[in-house]
Design a protein around this motif. Structure first.
Motif, PDB file in Angstrom:
ATOM      1  N   UNK A  30       0.829  -1.207   0.000  1.00 37.97           N
ATOM      2  CA  UNK A  30       0.000   0.000   0.000  1.00 37.97           C
ATOM      3  C   UNK A  30       0.860   1.252   0.000  1.00 37.97           C
ATOM      4  N   UNK A  31       0.392   2.264  -0.732  1.00 36.81           N
ATOM      5  CA  UNK A  31       1.027   3.573  -0.752  1.00 36.81           C
ATOM      6  C   UNK A  31       0.689   4.281   0.556  1.00 36.81           C
ATOM      7  N   UNK A  32       1.695   4.560   1.383  1.00 37.03           N
ATOM      8  CA  UNK A  32       1.454   5.150   2.702  1.00 37.03           C
ATOM      9  C   UNK A  32       0.790   6.519   2.594  1.00 37.03           C
ATOM     10  N   UNK A  33       1.098   7.281   1.544  1.00 35.78           N
ATOM     11  CA  UNK A  33       0.486   8.598   1.384  1.00 35.78           C
ATOM     12  C   UNK A  33      -1.019   8.526   1.157  1.00 35.78           C
ATOM     13  N   UNK A  34      -1.524   7.342   0.884  1.00 35.48           N
ATOM     14  CA  UNK A  34      -2.955   7.175   0.650  1.00 35.48           C
ATOM     15  C   UNK A  34      -3.669   6.554   1.841  1.00 35.48           C
ATOM     16  N   UNK A  35      -2.956   6.422   2.953  1.00 30.26           N
ATOM     17  CA  UNK A  35      -3.543   5.892   4.178  1.00 30.26           C
ATOM     18  C   UNK A  35      -3.748   7.044   5.156  1.00 30.26           C
ATOM     19  N   UNK A  36      -4.938   7.155   5.711  1.00 35.05           N
ATOM     20  CA  UNK A  36      -5.238   8.196   6.696  1.00 35.05           C
ATOM     21  C   UNK A  36      -5.091   7.637   8.097  1.00 35.05           C
ATOM     22  N   UNK A  59      -8.601 -11.078  -0.251  1.00 32.16           N
ATOM     23  CA  UNK A  59      -9.131 -11.380  -1.578  1.00 32.16           C
ATOM     24  C   UNK A  59      -8.790 -10.326  -2.628  1.00 32.16           C
ATOM     25  N   UNK A  60      -8.984  -9.038  -2.284  1.00 29.87           N
ATOM     26  CA  UNK A  60      -8.837  -8.002  -3.317  1.00 29.87           C
ATOM     27  C   UNK A  60      -8.452  -6.671  -2.686  1.00 29.87           C
ATOM     28  N   UNK A  61      -7.369  -6.076  -3.169  1.00 26.81           N
ATOM     29  CA  UNK A  61      -6.930  -4.776  -2.675  1.00 26.81           C
ATOM     30  C   UNK A  61      -7.696  -3.631  -3.326  1.00 26.81           C
ATOM     31  N   UNK A  62      -7.613  -2.451  -2.698  1.00 26.72           N
ATOM     32  CA  UNK A  62      -8.285  -1.261  -3.207  1.00 26.72           C
ATOM     33  C   UNK A  62      -7.393  -0.485  -4.163  1.00 26.72           C
ATOM     34  N   UNK A  63      -8.026   0.161  -5.127  1.00 23.66           N
ATOM     35  CA  UNK A  63      -7.301   1.034  -6.025  1.00 23.66           C
ATOM     36  C   UNK A  63      -6.898   2.332  -5.354  1.00 23.66           C
ATOM     37  N   UNK A  64      -7.530   2.656  -4.232  1.00 25.78           N
ATOM     38  CA  UNK A  64      -7.239   3.927  -3.546  1.00 25.78           C
ATOM     39  C   UNK A  64      -5.785   3.998  -3.100  1.00 25.78           C
ATOM     40  N   UNK A  65      -5.268   2.910  -2.538  1.00 23.96           N
ATOM     41  CA  UNK A  65      -3.902   2.909  -2.020  1.00 23.96           C
ATOM     42  C   UNK A  65      -2.957   2.047  -2.841  1.00 23.96           C
ATOM     43  N   UNK A  66      -3.347   1.720  -4.068  1.00 22.78           N
ATOM     44  CA  UNK A  66      -2.484   0.913  -4.930  1.00 22.78           C
ATOM     45  C   UNK A  66      -1.183   1.651  -5.225  1.00 22.78           C
ATOM     46  N   UNK A  67      -0.099   0.908  -5.280  1.00 26.99           N
ATOM     47  CA  UNK A  67       1.204   1.493  -5.603  1.00 26.99           C
ATOM     48  C   UNK A  67       1.182   2.016  -7.028  1.00 26.99           C
ATOM     49  N   UNK A  68       1.696   3.229  -7.206  1.00 31.85           N
ATOM     50  CA  UNK A  68       1.713   3.874  -8.517  1.00 31.85           C
ATOM     51  C   UNK A  68       3.077   4.515  -8.743  1.00 31.85           C
ATOM     52  N   UNK A 110       6.745   5.779  -0.421  1.00 29.15           N
ATOM     53  CA  UNK A 110       6.779   5.033   0.833  1.00 29.15           C
ATOM     54  C   UNK A 110       5.698   3.966   0.809  1.00 29.15           C
ATOM     55  N   UNK A 111       6.061   2.758   1.164  1.00 31.69           N
ATOM     56  CA  UNK A 111       5.115   1.647   1.095  1.00 31.69           C
ATOM     57  C   UNK A 111       4.989   0.935   2.432  1.00 31.69           C
ATOM     58  N   UNK A 112       3.787   0.467   2.689  1.00 36.61           N
ATOM     59  CA  UNK A 112       3.496  -0.430   3.801  1.00 36.61           C
ATOM     60  C   UNK A 112       3.147  -1.772   3.180  1.00 36.61           C
ATOM     61  N   UNK A 113       3.865  -2.808   3.561  1.00 35.61           N
ATOM     62  CA  UNK A 113       3.662  -4.139   2.985  1.00 35.61           C
ATOM     63  C   UNK A 113       3.285  -5.097   4.104  1.00 35.61           C
ATOM     64  N   UNK A 114       2.221  -5.858   3.878  1.00 34.18           N
ATOM     65  CA  UNK A 114       1.710  -6.791   4.882  1.00 34.18           C
ATOM     66  C   UNK A 114       1.643  -8.185   4.286  1.00 34.18           C
ATOM     67  N   UNK A 115       2.156  -9.163   4.996  1.00 34.59           N
ATOM     68  CA  UNK A 115       2.025 -10.569   4.622  1.00 34.59           C
ATOM     69  C   UNK A 115       1.293 -11.289   5.741  1.00 34.59           C
ATOM     70  N   UNK A 116       0.366 -12.184   5.379  1.00 35.01           N
ATOM     71  CA  UNK A 116      -0.435 -12.883   6.379  1.00 35.01           C
ATOM     72  C   UNK A 116      -0.557 -14.359   6.019  1.00 35.01           C
ATOM     73  N   UNK A 117      -0.292 -15.197   7.001  1.00 34.72           N
ATOM     74  CA  UNK A 117      -0.424 -16.628   6.803  1.00 34.72           C
ATOM     75  C   UNK A 117      -1.273 -17.249   7.887  1.00 34.72           C
ATOM     76  N   UNK A 118      -1.963 -18.329   7.551  1.00 36.97           N
ATOM     77  CA  UNK A 118      -2.806 -19.031   8.523  1.00 36.97           C
ATOM     78  C   UNK A 118      -2.540 -20.533   8.504  1.00 36.97           C
ATOM     79  N   UNK A 119      -1.475 -20.954   7.821  1.00 40.68           N
ATOM     80  CA  UNK A 119      -1.169 -22.375   7.715  1.00 40.68           C
ATOM     81  C   UNK A 119      -0.271 -22.819   8.867  1.00 40.68           C
ATOM     82  N   UNK A 120      -0.032 -24.113   8.973  1.00 40.19           N
ATOM     83  CA  UNK A 120       0.650 -24.675  10.144  1.00 40.19           C
ATOM     84  C   UNK A 120       2.053 -24.131  10.352  1.00 40.19           C
ATOM     85  N   UNK A 121       2.781 -23.868   9.277  1.00 44.45           N
ATOM     86  CA  UNK A 121       4.162 -23.387   9.409  1.00 44.45           C
ATOM     87  C   UNK A 121       4.285 -21.881   9.185  1.00 44.45           C
ATOM     88  N   UNK A 122       3.166 -21.162   9.321  1.00 43.81           N
ATOM     89  CA  UNK A 122       3.172 -19.718   9.077  1.00 43.81           C
ATOM     90  C   UNK A 122       4.117 -18.976  10.020  1.00 43.81           C
TER      91      UNK A 122
END
Length: 253
Positions: free
Chosen positions: A126-132, A177-186, A191-203
């Motif tokens: 996500x583009x940090x400048x687009x996050x309030x 499922x689906x990111x927003x176009x509002x904060x899409x990297x352009x 400056x970017x905020x990057x998030x990774x999320x796992x829910x599997x056994x070895x996450x």
């Protein structure tokens, strides 16, 4: 546009307590980086990560991977049909398996997509400048504003898991499922905020490894200092303040 967000000392990312309660298996990883530009060369890195993805898909399809199976179970738990609403990494892997490559969008996005392929774990950039202000993964009230990548406005369903900022912008639909176009990297993103999320056994092992891999890749391509954090229910919040000069004062609490 919320350019003031980069000078807000109270910016943070977190999952709500309800999300941790409903999904105790969740493992989150966060990364913030400045100095991102649209002219970086990332093809050698992309090739290496897509080679790993090809090797993982050689024995079957993305549906056979434990990371994807776990997200399918999570989507079913949320009342979503997992073959209709796929997590982002499954969608990328499915397209990659069928077409042999992914379209190029932006060097940072392309790199994140390639790493998502290799790990089979959803990665949001996500583009940090687009996050309030703050950004929280929580259940939607239904009045949040979501913008599709094509520019169409939507509202998440009440109870839907989404990323919501202080201004009521929904930065995702159906969690991963689906990111927003509002904060899409352009091209103007710095400056970017990057998030990774796992829910599997070895996450607990795989998500930090993904974030470390991404951190190393970013540092080798862009002149940036990267900050990372692992999130858990006891330590759910990653706070950061990005100054106009590009300097950062960050805390993980």
């Amino acid at each position: 546009m919320t350019a003031r967000a980069t000078t807000d000392p109270n910016m943070y990312f977190q999952h709500s307590d309800e999300i941790w309660s409903d999904h105790p298996e969740l493992v989150g990883g966060v990364l913030v980086a400045t100095g991102i530009t649209a002219d970086a060369v990332v093809e050698p890195r992309i090739e290496a990560f897509t080679t790993l993805a090809k090797a993982r898909l050689a024995a079957g399809t993305e549906a056979d991977l434990p990371e994807i199976q776990a997200w399918r179970r999570t989507f079913s738990k949320m009342g979503l049909k997992p073959t209709r609403y796929r997590c982002a990494s499954e969608s990328l892997l499915r397209r990659f398996r069928k077409e042999g490559a992914l379209p190029r969008i932006h060097p940072l996005v392309d790199l994140c997509n390639a790493i998502s392929l290799a790990f089979a774990i959803p990665v949001a950039a996500l583009d940090v400048d687009r996050i309030s202000g703050h950004l929280e993964v929580r259940h939607a009230a239904g009045d949040e504003n979501y913008l599709t990548l094509s520019g169409e406005p939507e509202n998440p369903e009440p109870g839907e898991v989404t990323f919501v900022d202080a201004a009521g912008h929904a930065h995702a639909r159906r969690w991963t499922n689906r990111q927003s176009g509002h904060s899409a990297v352009r091209d103007t993103t710095g400056t970017v905020l990057i998030i990774a999320e796992g829910v599997h056994a070895s996450a607990a092992t795989d998500v930090p490894r993904l974030i470390a891999t991404l951190s190393e890749a970013l540092s080798s391509v862009w002149p940036t200092t990267v900050r990372t954090a692992a999130l858990s229910r006891p330590a759910p919040r990653f706070g950061f303040a990005v100054q106009p000069s590009g300097a950062r004062d960050e805390t993980h609490r």
